[in-house]
Write an enzyme that holds these catalytic residues in place. Structure first.
Site, mmCIF file in Angstrom:
data_model
loop_
_atom_site.group_PDB
_atom_site.id
_atom_site.type_symbol
_atom_site.label_atom_id
_atom_site.label_comp_id
_atom_site.label_asym_id
_atom_site.label_seq_id
_atom_site.Cartn_x
_atom_site.Cartn_y
_atom_site.Cartn_z
ATOM 1 N N GLY A 20 0.838 -1.195 0.000
ATOM 2 C CA GLY A 20 0.000 0.000 0.000
ATOM 3 C C GLY A 20 0.865 1.234 0.000
ATOM 4 N N GLY A 21 0.267 2.367 0.368
ATOM 5 C CA GLY A 21 0.974 3.630 0.328
ATOM 6 C C GLY A 21 2.157 3.667 1.282
ATOM 7 N N MET A 22 2.007 3.074 2.456
ATOM 8 C CA MET A 22 3.042 3.194 3.483
ATOM 9 C C MET A 22 3.940 1.968 3.564
ATOM 10 S SD MET A 22 2.573 4.311 7.443
ATOM 11 C CE MET A 22 1.332 3.156 7.913
ATOM 12 N N VAL A 25 2.985 -5.773 2.948
ATOM 13 C CA VAL A 25 2.518 -6.784 3.911
ATOM 14 C C VAL A 25 2.999 -8.147 3.431
ATOM 15 C CG1 VAL A 25 0.520 -7.818 5.046
ATOM 16 C CG2 VAL A 25 0.511 -5.383 4.517
ATOM 17 N N LYS A 39 3.529 -6.278 8.431
ATOM 18 C CA LYS A 39 3.577 -5.045 7.632
ATOM 19 C C LYS A 39 4.899 -4.327 7.901
ATOM 20 C CE LYS A 39 0.719 -1.117 6.469
ATOM 21 N NZ LYS A 39 -0.670 -0.670 6.468
ATOM 22 N N ASP A 133 -8.444 4.499 5.302
ATOM 23 C CA ASP A 133 -8.183 3.908 3.990
ATOM 24 C C ASP A 133 -8.981 2.627 3.782
ATOM 25 O OD1 ASP A 133 -6.982 3.840 1.526
ATOM 26 O OD2 ASP A 133 -5.187 2.800 2.225
HETATM 27 N N1 ATP Z 1 -3.766 -9.519 8.148
HETATM 28 C C1 ATP Z 1 -3.705 -9.795 6.834
HETATM 29 N N2 ATP Z 1 -3.891 -11.057 6.397
HETATM 30 C C2 ATP Z 1 -3.830 -11.332 5.064
HETATM 31 N N3 ATP Z 1 -3.581 -10.410 4.098
HETATM 32 C C3 ATP Z 1 -3.384 -9.140 4.482
HETATM 33 C C4 ATP Z 1 -3.433 -8.758 5.854
HETATM 34 N N4 ATP Z 1 -3.204 -7.425 5.940
HETATM 35 C C5 ATP Z 1 -3.022 -6.998 4.674
HETATM 36 N N5 ATP Z 1 -3.127 -8.014 3.790
HETATM 37 C C6 ATP Z 1 -2.979 -7.927 2.327
HETATM 38 O O1 ATP Z 1 -2.002 -6.949 2.012
HETATM 39 C C7 ATP Z 1 -2.567 -5.931 1.161
HETATM 40 C C8 ATP Z 1 -1.941 -4.591 1.498
HETATM 41 O O2 ATP Z 1 -2.294 -4.235 2.823
HETATM 42 P P1 ATP Z 1 -2.005 -2.800 3.380
HETATM 43 O O3 ATP Z 1 -2.517 -2.698 4.754
HETATM 44 O O4 ATP Z 1 -0.582 -2.431 3.120
HETATM 45 O O5 ATP Z 1 -2.896 -1.957 2.395
HETATM 46 P P2 ATP Z 1 -3.035 -0.419 2.297
HETATM 47 O O6 ATP Z 1 -4.099 0.028 3.242
HETATM 48 O O7 ATP Z 1 -3.272 -0.149 0.863
HETATM 49 O O8 ATP Z 1 -1.637 0.108 2.770
HETATM 50 P P3 ATP Z 1 -1.248 1.441 3.518
HETATM 51 O O9 ATP Z 1 -1.900 1.395 4.881
HETATM 52 O O10 ATP Z 1 0.234 1.346 3.566
HETATM 53 O O11 ATP Z 1 -1.749 2.563 2.660
HETATM 54 C C9 ATP Z 1 -4.078 -6.007 1.394
HETATM 55 O O12 ATP Z 1 -4.761 -5.562 0.273
HETATM 56 C C10 ATP Z 1 -4.282 -7.497 1.652
HETATM 57 O O13 ATP Z 1 -4.382 -8.180 0.415
#
Ligand code: ATP
Length: 146
Positions: A20-22, A25, A39, A133
């Protein structure tokens, strides 16, 4: 993986689940072999502001309780060279993949999903955290009943 070590804390990294942006995972495993999602802040986001935001999120994430609609917080090191946060691994498909693959949800299912999301968000808000988000990529349709 952009320079992600094969070990993060006590976890062994297996593969990237998404990014994602930050951060990115990753699927990783505990020494006992249990899956977790870790993450890690992206290499190009290691500025003080992002670090401070991540530190705050990690502190608050451990206080989200009383719901199984949010991946459970396990562990974090916001002060590592690459700050990381470990949470419960939710096996399943994202809502985006479900809709892309199977089409629009029937109305009753969409309504139930809305109620479940509201339950999870209200636990997050009760802990003083704003999600900021929520999107179909961040909603995982778990393979097993929860
Ligand atoms: N606990 C989890 N279990 C399984 N898959 C996960 C989990 N958390 C995240 N993911 C996967 O990782 C991807 C990216 O998650 P992330 O939280 O980085 O998304 P984001 O909200 O776009 O990022 P950011 O918060 O950095 O902007 C998700 O779309 C999902 O497919």
């Amino acid at each position: 993986m952009s320079g992600v070590p094969t070990r993060i804390g006590r976890y062994t990294v297996a593969r990237e689940l998404g990014s994602g942006g930050m951060g990115e995972v990753h699927l990783a495993y505990t020494p006992a072999g249990d899956p977790v999602a870790v993450k890690v802040i992206r290499n190009d986001k290691l500025d003080p502001l992002t670090r401070a935001r991540f530190e705050k999120e990690a502190l608050i994430a451990r206080t989200v309780i009383g719901t199984n609609r949010v991946a459970r917080f396990l562990d974090a090191d916001p002060y590592a060279d690459r700050p990381w946060l470990a949470m419960e691994y939710v096996a399943g498909r994202t809502l985006l993949a479900c809709v892309d693959g199977d089409g629009v949800l029937p109305l009753p299912l969409a309504a139930s999903l809305g109620a479940l999301l509201a339950e999870g968000l209200s636990a997050v808000h009760a802990a003083g955290l704003l999600h900021r988000d929520l999107k179909p990529q961040n909603v995982i349709w778990a393979m097993t009943a929860r």
